[in-house]
Design a protein around this motif. Sequence first.
Motif, PDB file in Angstrom:
ATOM      1  N   PHE A 108       5.150  -3.986  -5.662  1.00 11.01           N
ATOM      2  CA  PHE A 108       3.524  -4.633  -6.143  1.00 11.01           C
ATOM      3  C   PHE A 108       2.825  -4.635  -5.032  1.00 11.01           C
ATOM      4  N   ASP A 109       3.142  -4.849  -3.940  1.00 14.17           N
ATOM      5  CA  ASP A 109       2.588  -5.648  -2.908  1.00 14.17           C
ATOM      6  C   ASP A 109       2.484  -5.051  -1.923  1.00 14.17           C
ATOM      7  N   LEU A 110       2.939  -3.897  -1.863  1.00 18.10           N
ATOM      8  CA  LEU A 110       2.978  -2.800  -1.250  1.00 18.10           C
ATOM      9  C   LEU A 110       1.940  -1.480  -1.539  1.00 18.10           C
ATOM     10  N   TYR A 111       2.181  -1.301  -2.844  1.00 16.00           N
ATOM     11  CA  TYR A 111       0.997  -0.488  -3.985  1.00 16.00           C
ATOM     12  C   TYR A 111      -0.317  -0.809  -3.396  1.00 16.00           C
ATOM     13  N   ALA A 112      -0.579  -2.822  -3.574  1.00 16.89           N
ATOM     14  CA  ALA A 112      -1.644  -2.979  -3.656  1.00 16.89           C
ATOM     15  C   ALA A 112      -2.505  -3.510  -1.751  1.00 16.89           C
ATOM     16  N   GLU A 113      -1.715  -2.794  -0.858  1.00 14.42           N
ATOM     17  CA  GLU A 113      -2.543  -2.566   0.163  1.00 14.42           C
ATOM     18  C   GLU A 113      -3.287  -1.454   0.328  1.00 14.42           C
ATOM     19  N   THR A 114      -3.206  -0.843  -0.923  1.00 13.86           N
ATOM     20  CA  THR A 114      -3.969   1.168   0.107  1.00 13.86           C
ATOM     21  C   THR A 114      -4.023   1.564  -1.459  1.00 13.86           C
ATOM     22  N   HIS A 115      -4.462   0.610  -2.841  1.00 18.12           N
ATOM     23  CA  HIS A 115      -4.353   0.658  -3.526  1.00 18.12           C
ATOM     24  C   HIS A 115      -5.181  -0.193  -4.407  1.00 18.12           C
ATOM     25  N   PRO A 116      -6.020  -0.129  -5.369  1.00 19.43           N
ATOM     26  CA  PRO A 116      -6.960  -1.185  -6.109  1.00 19.43           C
ATOM     27  C   PRO A 116      -5.238  -1.871  -7.159  1.00 19.43           C
ATOM     28  N   SER A 117      -5.674  -2.905  -7.781  1.00 20.92           N
ATOM     29  CA  SER A 117      -4.235  -3.189  -8.537  1.00 20.92           C
ATOM     30  C   SER A 117      -5.096  -4.338  -9.440  1.00 20.92           C
ATOM     31  N   LEU A 118      -4.574  -4.107 -10.361  1.00 20.06           N
ATOM     32  CA  LEU A 118      -4.764  -5.745 -11.150  1.00 20.06           C
ATOM     33  C   LEU A 118      -3.619  -6.945 -11.043  1.00 20.06           C
ATOM     34  N   CYS A 119      -2.523  -6.668 -10.356  1.00 20.38           N
ATOM     35  CA  CYS A 119      -1.791  -8.077  -9.975  1.00 20.38           C
ATOM     36  C   CYS A 119      -2.345  -8.958  -9.027  1.00 20.38           C
ATOM     37  N   ILE A 120      -2.058  -9.928  -9.044  1.00 20.61           N
ATOM     38  CA  ILE A 120      -2.514 -10.954  -8.875  1.00 20.61           C
ATOM     39  C   ILE A 120      -2.105 -11.497  -7.209  1.00 20.61           C
ATOM     40  N   GLY A 121      -1.114 -10.343  -6.892  1.00 25.33           N
ATOM     41  CA  GLY A 121      -0.722 -10.334  -5.004  1.00 25.33           C
ATOM     42  C   GLY A 121      -0.061 -11.679  -4.816  1.00 25.33           C
ATOM     43  N   PRO A 122       0.152 -11.362  -3.729  1.00 21.36           N
ATOM     44  CA  PRO A 122       0.966 -12.410  -3.522  1.00 21.36           C
ATOM     45  C   PRO A 122       1.018 -14.272  -2.687  1.00 21.36           C
TER      46      PRO A 122
END
Length: 265
Positions: A69-83
Amino acid sequence: MWLIAVSVPLLPAIIMVSSRYRVKVFKLYHQAVAWVLRMMRGRVCVKSTHAFVFSECTHGKADSVLETFDLYAETHPSLCIGPEIGEALDEVVRRVRPSRVLELGMHCGYSSVRLLRLLPPAGRLITVELDPLTADLGEEIILVAGFKHSQFQVLTSSSAEAIPTLRSLLEPDQRTSEGFNLVLMDHDPQQYLPDLLTLEKEALLCSSGCSVILINRRRRAKDLREILDHIKARADFCCIKTELQFMVEILYQREDTKVECDDKI
């Protein structure tokens, strides 16, 4: 023809009402359009995030799912809350050590996995998600992370509709009759206070102690002002335990023991 004949005498009134309220009508129209666009973007985001995590993570490993999830969020918009928010959430869960958790706002399943991996073997998570597609994909991610249906339940509905039904889900197990030890709110901030009041009314907050975590994604103080003002006015049994720019923890305690909020930041 008869409809036109009836409508003609009403035209002056229609024009007057339209002129008088056109600002409100346009405002409501733009709000509706914005909501639809957010929903469409959210669905696209959830689909792409799910596809990446499903294909790239190690199935059966919760930590691998979170890292992907965190890897994806580094380069794409994401709805996850993040680390950053995730680690703050972990700290609360480790301190509270809940066995019954309610999550309002499932999104991609990221926070669900973070919560489940820290619960005891007999712990249980109930997560509520309004959008059916998001709920289905989030549930699949939870299963991919290695958790079983006996450990969690996904409810597809609004929080307002779901909360009054939760007591029936807890009652069959006498160990859970006291309510939830931890509640995570990560849905619509405007629903935070109404939902908190309903949870209290339905006696779903554990009276011996329940932490209610409010996620503030936009990091704007005004988004949480209403519920925080409400909490400060009820200092006899609830208070702000931890306050960060992106997350606030409320400690709710109905029993005679003193409410302690010495960890507030």
